[in-house]
Design an enzyme around this catalytic site. Sequence first.
Site, short mmCIF file in Angstrom:
data_model
loop_
_atom_site.label_atom_id
_atom_site.label_comp_id
_atom_site.label_asym_id
_atom_site.label_seq_id
_atom_site.Cartn_x
_atom_site.Cartn_y
_atom_site.Cartn_z
N HIS A 75 27.88 71.88 114.03
CA HIS A 75 28.17 72.27 115.49
C HIS A 75 26.77 71.40 116.10
CE1 HIS A 75 24.92 75.05 116.62
NE2 HIS A 75 24.98 75.39 115.02
N HIS A 106 26.39 56.35 109.05
CA HIS A 106 26.97 56.40 108.24
C HIS A 106 26.19 57.48 107.46
CE1 HIS A 106 27.70 55.10 103.40
NE2 HIS A 106 28.03 56.62 104.14
O1 JB2 Z 1 30.51 39.35 107.14
C1 JB2 Z 1 31.65 39.68 105.99
C2 JB2 Z 1 31.47 39.85 104.85
N1 JB2 Z 1 30.05 39.82 104.21
C3 JB2 Z 1 29.87 40.60 102.95
N2 JB2 Z 1 33.17 39.93 106.14
C4 JB2 Z 1 33.64 40.83 105.50
N3 JB2 Z 1 34.81 40.19 105.44
N4 JB2 Z 1 33.79 40.62 104.03
C5 JB2 Z 1 32.11 40.81 103.94
N5 JB2 Z 1 31.22 40.84 102.92
C6 JB2 Z 1 31.50 41.30 101.41
O2 JB2 Z 1 31.81 42.59 101.13
C7 JB2 Z 1 31.41 41.24 100.20
O3 JB2 Z 1 31.96 39.67 99.74
C8 JB2 Z 1 31.87 42.48 99.43
O4 JB2 Z 1 33.33 41.63 98.74
C9 JB2 Z 1 32.34 43.23 100.00
C10 JB2 Z 1 31.11 44.22 99.87
O5 JB2 Z 1 31.28 45.57 98.96
P1 JB2 Z 1 30.07 46.35 98.18
O6 JB2 Z 1 31.28 46.83 97.19
O7 JB2 Z 1 29.04 45.52 98.01
O8 JB2 Z 1 29.64 47.48 99.29
P2 JB2 Z 1 30.78 47.85 100.66
O9 JB2 Z 1 29.94 47.50 101.75
O10 JB2 Z 1 32.42 47.60 100.01
O11 JB2 Z 1 30.90 49.38 100.05
C11 JB2 Z 1 28.97 50.05 100.50
O12 JB2 Z 1 28.93 51.21 101.44
C12 JB2 Z 1 29.67 51.95 101.27
C13 JB2 Z 1 29.76 53.38 102.35
C14 JB2 Z 1 28.41 50.56 98.61
O13 JB2 Z 1 27.48 50.71 98.77
C15 JB2 Z 1 29.29 51.81 98.24
O14 JB2 Z 1 29.30 51.69 97.03
C16 JB2 Z 1 29.07 52.51 99.80
N6 JB2 Z 1 30.10 53.45 99.14
#
Ligand code: JB2
Length: 216
Positions: free
Chosen positions: A140, A149
């Site tokens: 609460h 996050h």
């Molecule tokens: O400026 C951007 C950019 N920078 C990196 N714009 C867009 N559209 N995409 C961007 N990316 C892309 O984000 C990268 O090329 C990559 O495909 C993606 C990041 O993927 P990743 O699996 O490394 O992290 P995430 O942000 O999807 O997830 C993280 O955070 C979550 C909360 C991980 O640590 C997860 O395990 C976690 N659950």
Amino acid sequence: MKSNKPSDIVVVGAGGHAKVVIELLRDNDFNVIGCTDRDTTSRKILGVPVIGNDDILLQVLREGIKSAFVALGENKLRSTLGQKLWNYGFMMPSIISRNSVISSSSKIGQGVAIMAGAIINADSEVGDFAIINTNASVDHDCIIGDGSHIAPGATLAGGVRIGSRVLVGIGASVLPDLEIGDDAILGGGSVAIAAIPSNVTAVGHPAKFRSDQANG
Ligand code: JB2
């Protein structure tokens, strides 16, 4: 890609977080038409095509896809892009798992993802583009700032104030009425028993940080 269906949405990011977001969007009856990603290699994730990088988002909006969701785990990037797309004129819905428990007296901003098993209790507030991840518990009267996050399994006791773009790591805990400053990180499994200033990384039980990292 022309569209005028209000359920159509574009997802920004095509990594791990985007996968969870895409499934949550589908559970919330959205139709995910594509993802943008910095890596524009031709591919699909969960059947959704990567349609280009973020430079195409204005064109996507002009073609009638009026909603977007920023699915990037990195707090600063998610906040900055979320604000930019809002300024473009995108609608930025929040998506809430039907398997979460959200108090009717809580307030949830825009572009927020609340995952399965999350709990948000009475009179708490969640800022724009925040993530309340799987099984995170927010008691609460908590305030969670924009772009923060609360990672899977983290626990915030009552009255906790979390700044903007804060990461509360997996399984971390914060004791009642404490404040964590903007851009701070509380490491996975750590326990905050005292306030944590802006911009520091605090780890351990009790969570400790190097005082030379703190502002001022
Ligand atoms: O400026 C951007 C950019 N920078 C990196 N714009 C867009 N559209 N995409 C961007 N990316 C892309 O984000 C990268 O090329 C990559 O495909 C993606 C990041 O993927 P990743 O699996 O490394 O992290 P995430 O942000 O999807 O997830 C993280 O955070 C979550 C909360 C991980 O640590 C997860 O395990 C976690 N659950």
